[in-house]
Design an enzyme around this catalytic site. Structure first.
Site, short mmCIF file in Angstrom:
data_model
loop_
_atom_site.label_atom_id
_atom_site.label_comp_id
_atom_site.label_asym_id
_atom_site.label_seq_id
_atom_site.Cartn_x
_atom_site.Cartn_y
_atom_site.Cartn_z
N CYS A 111 13.31 -20.87 64.67
CA CYS A 111 13.97 -20.87 63.37
C CYS A 111 15.43 -21.30 63.50
O CYS A 111 15.71 -22.45 63.81
CB CYS A 111 13.85 -19.48 62.73
N HIS A 149 7.90 -17.74 63.59
CA HIS A 149 8.45 -16.71 64.47
C HIS A 149 7.39 -16.05 65.36
O HIS A 149 6.84 -15.00 65.01
CB HIS A 149 9.12 -15.63 63.62
N GLU A 176 7.78 -14.24 67.86
CA GLU A 176 8.17 -12.88 68.26
C GLU A 176 7.75 -11.84 67.23
O GLU A 176 7.80 -10.64 67.50
CB GLU A 176 9.69 -12.81 68.51
#
Lengths: 802, 233
Positions: free
Chosen positions: B86, B195, B197
């Protein structure tokens, strides 16, 4: 920041009622102009004492004549222009709660029993309540209103609403872990609703998304009564270890007062007094300059800086800068401390060097904090502030005595007892009376409304409700907010409650839900306060969490209108009584008045009275959090709770007949408590594959939402239930009887266990059918393919706003 | 144990998530500070998501000049695996480690949704553990996520297999050619808008085949880089 002096332990007001104007005589108000009057000569304490008859702009600053007289009486002289600025903002409705304090104390203060305080570490009276959730963890949460600024300037009004509530939470020593917002806009098809709604949602996202806090829920409601008075309530949850609790007080002789964060500018001057504490009037000057402007990046850095300061143990006391800015931070810190306070205004870092001392004291510039620091720890404080590139300035220190002294250009411009500014403001016992129109409103029951009878009509009504602005999917709003950041979000909208993990090792976490029906409350304010609590309590329990504590944000009309005041008192009383029944304390909250623009005294003068109630619950392990819909086929679907025919204030009456009249659904807090107990016990055993509370729209809307949550249909047979409760199909599908929930359980043993729990709690239990397929089928009546239901449910907001 | 550095800029938001993801994947997450050029001897670097310096100028435009970036850029040229997520992806394009740029989403609003991606290249340090054309579900959340580049660059990215992720079906921001992530020539530097994560832990990620919030496709990124670096997961 607004402190709610609701605690019975709060110091008794030195000034229970406002005396008539007394000597010294009040000179006439100064002619209207830019408040406060900027003097070429500094208006010192000495000068004020020597010139008692100088006209002062107390009226422009929002003070009443008797309040100004009271200030002169307290000081024994006229206030300096700086003192007048401080008193005017701190004695505003928004900061002093002068119209609601009496009732807050009588209701929430007096009705909170020691047993209810069991988990309460900090009650009302501080920035936010603090609740012990076990394992050494504490949670603080609060909802605040930013209604008026959000109408004047939707984006910045909403953005700074988020920023303000987050700083309230930090000021308790907590790490903010989630935010949520409760929004009320005008009619969805009104031209101005796109401006306000679009701006508010963009502001909340634009600010909140930059802070790294997941947005886990909230409400979006449309009603014409909010057209000129939108409600923008913002909530925040923070967590901390017990030992990290910080309170806003300045103690310890010689301790330094350090202001840090953003510089002070001319924005938001008079935000609390001129803006938030008056009704809007046409033709007046634009109040836009009273709206603050937010900088989320500065706030994010400020959050991290504060958390590092807490961790390093260099902060004795801390306060945020919210409403009333420096006036509030200094007077509240000093009033809560054990000494006096000296402040040198020349040390305040300014964005605009032309600001006068009065403006500096009133500015509501955002992203500022004040810390009380021991001199020997200043060095460490500076290291941490510099690491985060946060500007700071030592303004002054805690001094002997009990005065708050402020100097400007070497001259004394403020010499007051801080308690008279922060804690002993006026308290009014406003006249209140049941509105004359209340009887006719309650007499106009929905019984006369034409009801759908045929299967086709019922089917159409289900889809009409699913597509209605208040029942439809709010994904267009919530998809603009980050719900993943921090990696601890176990549940978020559209589930019934937001669930956040607090302890990564044990899975300990909290659930929070907020609700409030302006329609119910308009019909019966006492019941409305209770129903708001009932629904959020039910939502938290549906997630499997044990409800622990309550916060509120009471949005009402003008306290000068006896009818609006009556609504406020009734709702507070109902809420306080219901809290007692459920044994959950109100930990703090916020009151927003003057949400009124119409001609006084009429049925549509003010907004629908809207008590937003938030309930905090605890999960010993968020892994067991229950979803609001079924993800698998073959589950047994049950309805918990009996249904009566109740349509007053219902979604059906609103959507199909634009009708508001009669009485809201009956309140039964004991039934709510029993239902919550069953939901919590079942969740602990992992009994529920889904649990969804029934509220607006009743069973029909509940089934639609539970099916659409994961796109799994259901085959429902109502015949048994129709006979048991003696209702028509229409009544069973659309009634909004309280204390009910839908659950999905695995067939077999789980069903037996559920029956056992229901029996133990004395809750009516009925099997409705089972999950599966790609349609919601109500046998003998109709089937709605989920694609059709989803199209109706999800298109409404994008069609209007995207 | 493989050591993966996670950079924190002022305004970074997902550094904690990235560190947790490293841990859950069996690596050691090492916090790195924007003002410190020392990479602490890490084996790989993640530039996490957020709004570095508020993104008030252009996303990533200021972060690119942070002292730590000199070391990251040098290490990247030396072959160290670098992942930009991002805002981190935006920092990589501003640093000229990756081509193209990100502009505001075509619908002009911030969007937070679970998106399905197609793994278009398994030849990178961060995707070698995926199957080619594998479909994975990764949350996306951004305001300026529309990937743009001139046609020559886009053609070249396609021709050289440097388009690493494509949005499957719904394109959440109007990115050219549905591009969600790209790599440099060597394949050690990868940037993407979604994302990973946020899709590494049961109960806290996107919905998955196993049920609500069971999606853990993000672990593949970490398993890949650990395998590439010769570690064991």
């Amino acid at each position: 920041m607004t402190t709610v002096p609701q605690s019975p332990s709060a110091p008794p007001s030195a000034f229970p009622s406002v005396p008539p104007p007394t000597s010294p005589a009040v000179p006439p108000p100064a002619p209207p102009g830019r408040p406060p009057a900027v003097s070429t000569r500094i208006d010192t304490v000495e000068r004020a004492a020597a010139s008692p008859n100088v006209p002062q702009p107390w009226r422009e600053l929002g003070l009443k004549e008797d309040e100004y007289a009271r200030i002169r009486e307290i000081l024994g002289r006229r206030p300096t222009s700086s003192e007048l600025a401080m008193y005017s903002v701190m004695w505003s409705e928004h900061c002093s709660y002068k119209s609601s304090k009496k009732h807050l104390t009588e209701q929430f203060g007096a009705k909170t029993t020691p047993q209810m305080r069991e988990h309460l570490m900090v009650g009302m009276g501080e920035n936010a309540g603090v609740v012990d959730i076990g394992q050494g963890w504490a949670v603080t949460f609060k909802i605040e209103s930013h209604n008026h600024p959000s109408f004047v300037e939707p984006y910045q009004g909403a953005a700074t609403g988020v920023g303000g509530i987050v700083r309230d939470i930090i000021a308790m020593g907590a790490r903010p872990v989630a935010v949520m917002d409760q929004l009320r806009f005008g009619a969805i098809d009104h031209p101005d609703t796109a401006r306000v709604g679009g701006g508010v949602v963009a502001g909340i996202g634009g600010y909140g998304n930059c802070l790294g806090l997941p947005n886990v829920g909230g409400e979006t409601v449309f009603d014409p009564s909010y057209q000129g008075n939108p409600l923008v309530n913002a909530g925040c949850i923070g967590v901390m270890r017990h030992e990290d609790l910080h309170l806003a007080n300045a103690s310890g002789l010689g301790n330094r007062l350090v202001m840090f964060g953003a510089r002070t500018g001319g924005d938001g001057i008079g935000g609390a007094s001129v803006l938030a504490s008056e009704t809007f009037e046409d033709g007046g000057p634009s109040k836009r300059p009273s709206v603050q402007v937010g900088d989320p990046f500065t706030e994010k850095v400020l959050i991290e800086c504060c958390l590092e300061l807490f961790a390093a143990g260099v902060v004795e006391g801390i306060s945020d800068f919210g409403a009333a800015g420096l006036s509030c931070a200094t007077s509240e810190l000093a009033a809560s401390g054990d000494g006096g306070m000296y402040v040198d205004l020349d040390k305040v870092l300014l964005r605009d060097p032309t600001l006068t001392p009065e403006e500096i004291l009133m500015s509501e510039s955002q992203e500022r904090m004040m810390a009380v620091v021991r001199p020997d720890r200043l060095g460490r404080f500076e290291q941490i502030a510099q690491r985060w590139d946060v500007e700071y300035s030592v303004l002054g220190e805690v001094i002997a005595g009990d005065r708050l002294l402020v100097d400007w250009r070497g001259q004394r411009v403020v010499d007051v007892d801080p308690r008279t500014v922060a804690k002993e403001g006026p308290v009014y016992d406003r006249p209140y009376a049941r509105p004359t129109w209340q009887d006719s409103l309650q007499a106009d029951t929905p019984d006369r409304l034409e009801r759908p009878g045929s299967p086709a009509e019922l089917r159409a009504a289900v889809l009409a409700l699913a597509a209605s602005p208040n029942q439809c999917s709010k994904a267009w709003v919530t998809d603009q907010y980050d719900r993943f950041v921090q990696g601890n979000t176990a549940a978020a909208m559209p589930d019934d409650a937001g669930v956040i993990r607090v302890d990564e090792a044990s899975g300990l976490g909290v659930a929070i839900a907020t609700d409030g029906s302006g329609r119910y409350t308009k019909l019966d304010p006492y019941a409305g306060g209770q129903l708001a609590l009932a629904e959020s309590y039910r939502n938290v329990a549906c997630s499997g969490a044990v409800p622990l504590a309550v916060t509120d944000c009471l949005n009402f009309g003008s306290p000068l209108s006896p009818g609006s005041m009556w609504q406020l008192v009734q709702a507070m009383t109902g809420l306080a009584d219901a809290c007692q029944t459920l044994g959950v304390p109100v930990t703090g909250g916020n009151v927003s008045l003057y949400n009124e623009t119409g001609e006084p005294g009429l049925i549509d003068s003010a907004i629908n009275p809207t008590p937003v109630v938030g309930v905090l619950g605890v999960h010993d392990d968020v892994a067991r959090a229950v979803r609001s819909g079924w993800a698998d086929a073959g589950l047994a679907v049950y309805l918990l709770g009996a249904t009566r025919s109740e349509f007053g204030g219902s979604a059906w009456a609103e959507v199909v007949h634009s009708h508001l009249g009669g009485l809201p659904p009956a309140v039964d807090m004991e039934a709510e408590r029993a239902l919550a107990q069953l939901l919590v016990d079942g969740a602990r055993e992992g009994l529920f594959a889904a649990a969804h509370d029934l509220s607006e729209g009743g069973l029909a809307q509940g089934l639609v939402e539970a099916c659409l949550r994961f796109g799994v249909g259901a085959d429902i047979d109502l015949t048994g239930l129709l006979a048991r409760d003696g209702l028509t199909e229409f009544e069973l599908l659309f009634s909004e009887t309280q204390a009910r929930a839908l659950v999905g359980v695995a067939p077999g043993k789980a069903e037996e266990r559920l029956a056992g729990l229901a029996l133990a709690q004395g809750i009516a239990l009925a099997k409705l059918g089972e999950t599966g397929g790609d349609a919601l089928t109500i046998r003998t009546l109709f089937a709605i393919p989920l694609t059709e239901a989803r199209a109706a449910f999800e298109a409404t907001l994008p069609d209007r706003f995207a | 144990m493989i050591r993966i550095g996670v950079v924190t800029f002022p305004g970074t938001l997902d550094d904690g998530d990235a560190l947790r993801a490293c841990r859950l994947a069996g690596a050691e997450g090492v916090p790195l500070w924007h003002g410190d050029a020392n990479l602490s001897g890490v084996d790989a670097v993640i530039l996490p998501g957020g709004f570095s310096y508020g993104d008030y100028l252009r996303a990533g435009a200021i972060a690119r000049f942070a002292p730590v970036m000199e070391s990251v850029i040098a290490a990247a040229h030396g072959g160290m695996p670098v992942l930009g997520i991002c805002n981190g992806f935006q920092v990589l394009t501003e640093s000229h480690l990756l081509p193209g740029s990100m502009i505001k989403n075509n619908h002009r609003t911030f969007v937070c949704r679970e998106t399905e991606l197609i793994v278009a290249s398994t030849a990178t340090a961060w995707t070698c553990d995926f199957a080619s054309d594998q479909r994975i579900v990764i949350p996306i959340k951004n305001q300026d996520g529309q990937f743009v580049a001139d046609d020559r660059t886009l053609d070249e990215l396609g021709a050289t297999g440097r388009i690493v992720f494509r949005y499957a079906g719904w394109n959440p921001n109007g990115s050219r050619r549905d591009i969600a992530g790209i790599a440099n020539e060597a394949g050690n530097v990868v940037g993407l808008m979604p994302h990973p994560e946020h899709a590494v832990e049961l109960g806290f990620g996107p919905d998955g085949p196993g049920g609500p919030r069971t999606g853990r496709d993000g672990l593949g990124f970490f398993a890949s880089v650990i395998a590439r670096l010769g570690g064991v997961t």
